[in-house]
Design a protein around this motif. Sequence first.
Motif, short mmCIF file in Angstrom:
data_model
loop_
_atom_site.label_atom_id
_atom_site.label_comp_id
_atom_site.label_asym_id
_atom_site.label_seq_id
_atom_site.Cartn_x
_atom_site.Cartn_y
_atom_site.Cartn_z
N ASP A 257 17.93 17.69 -2.54
CA ASP A 257 16.54 18.23 -2.18
C ASP A 257 15.72 17.62 -3.44
N TYR A 258 14.45 17.09 -3.25
CA TYR A 258 13.76 16.60 -4.34
C TYR A 258 12.41 17.22 -3.88
N VAL A 259 11.33 17.35 -4.98
CA VAL A 259 10.15 17.59 -4.87
C VAL A 259 9.03 16.42 -4.98
N ILE A 260 8.51 16.15 -3.89
CA ILE A 260 7.63 14.99 -4.01
C ILE A 260 6.49 15.23 -5.30
N LYS A 261 6.46 14.10 -6.01
CA LYS A 261 5.27 14.18 -7.06
C LYS A 261 4.30 13.48 -6.86
N GLY A 262 4.30 12.42 -5.80
CA GLY A 262 3.03 11.75 -5.46
C GLY A 262 3.56 10.61 -4.55
N VAL A 263 2.54 9.83 -4.06
CA VAL A 263 2.81 8.60 -3.25
C VAL A 263 2.05 7.45 -3.91
N ASP A 264 2.98 6.41 -4.40
CA ASP A 264 2.29 5.30 -5.25
C ASP A 264 2.31 4.08 -4.05
N SER A 265 1.40 3.83 -3.36
CA SER A 265 1.14 2.62 -2.50
C SER A 265 -0.14 1.95 -2.73
N GLY A 266 -0.14 0.62 -2.79
CA GLY A 266 -1.37 -0.19 -3.03
C GLY A 266 -1.98 -0.29 -1.87
N ASP A 267 -1.27 0.36 -0.48
CA ASP A 267 -1.89 0.10 0.96
C ASP A 267 -2.22 1.54 1.53
N PRO A 268 -3.45 2.01 1.64
CA PRO A 268 -3.89 3.09 2.20
C PRO A 268 -3.17 3.47 3.52
N GLU A 269 -3.04 2.64 4.15
CA GLU A 269 -2.40 2.68 5.53
C GLU A 269 -0.89 3.48 5.53
N ILE A 270 -0.14 2.90 4.26
CA ILE A 270 1.38 3.33 3.91
C ILE A 270 1.05 4.94 3.54
N ALA A 271 0.12 5.19 2.56
CA ALA A 271 -0.13 6.37 2.05
C ALA A 271 -0.50 7.39 3.49
N ASN A 272 -1.41 7.10 4.17
CA ASN A 272 -1.78 7.87 5.19
C ASN A 272 -0.61 8.03 5.94
N PHE A 273 0.29 7.23 6.62
CA PHE A 273 1.31 7.42 7.50
C PHE A 273 2.33 8.55 6.65
N LEU A 274 2.50 8.38 5.54
CA LEU A 274 3.35 9.19 5.08
C LEU A 274 2.56 10.74 4.94
N PHE A 275 1.76 10.83 4.68
CA PHE A 275 0.99 11.95 4.87
C PHE A 275 0.94 12.62 6.09
N THR A 276 0.95 11.86 7.17
CA THR A 276 1.13 12.37 8.67
C THR A 276 2.57 12.74 8.77
N LEU A 277 3.41 12.30 7.97
CA LEU A 277 4.99 12.77 8.15
C LEU A 277 4.81 14.15 7.19
N GLY A 278 3.99 14.57 6.62
CA GLY A 278 4.17 15.79 5.68
C GLY A 278 4.59 15.53 4.41
N CYS A 279 4.52 14.17 3.96
CA CYS A 279 4.94 13.82 2.78
C CYS A 279 3.84 13.64 1.72
N PHE A 280 3.65 14.72 0.86
CA PHE A 280 2.54 14.85 0.04
C PHE A 280 3.17 15.58 -1.29
N LYS A 281 2.45 15.49 -2.18
CA LYS A 281 2.74 16.33 -3.59
C LYS A 281 2.96 17.44 -3.45
N GLY A 282 4.16 18.18 -3.80
CA GLY A 282 4.58 19.51 -3.88
C GLY A 282 5.55 19.70 -2.86
N GLU A 283 5.85 18.95 -1.87
CA GLU A 283 6.49 19.21 -0.69
C GLU A 283 8.03 18.86 -0.93
N THR A 284 8.93 19.48 -0.32
CA THR A 284 10.41 19.22 -0.50
C THR A 284 10.83 18.19 0.55
N ILE A 285 11.59 17.14 -0.08
CA ILE A 285 12.11 15.97 0.84
C ILE A 285 13.71 16.12 0.45
#
Length: 94
Positions: free
Chosen positions: A35-63
Motif C-alpha cells: 500500500d502507498y499513499v498518493i502524494k499527487g499527480v505529476d502530468s503535463g497533460d490535464p486529460e491524464i490528470a483528469n482521468f486519474l482523478f475519475t479513478l479516485g487517484c488523488f492526494k491522500g488516497e491509498t493505492i
Amino acid sequence: MNSSIFNNSLALSSEDLLTTQATAHNLSQAQVNQDYVIKGVDSGDPEIANFLFTLGCFKGETITLISILSESYVISIKDARYSIDSDLAQAVLI
C-alpha cells in the motif's frame, strides 16, 4: 465539477511539486502488493490528470499495486481494480 475543487484536490503547486519530486517516487517504481499513499499527480497533460482523478487517484488516497504485466499496471483504489499503462503509472507520485 468545479475546476477549483479539481485543482485543489489533484494538482500540486510548483513549490509542492518540487518538494514532492525530491522525496517521492512514482507508481512505476512501486513494489507489488504494498500500500502507498498518493502524494499527487505529476502530468503535463490535464486529460491524464483528469482521468486519474475519475479513478479516485488523488492526494491522500491509498493505492495498491497488484501486479505488473509488461507495460500494464493493475492497481487497487477504494476496493476497485484498474489496469493502467506505464505513462499513467509514472504520473502518480507515491
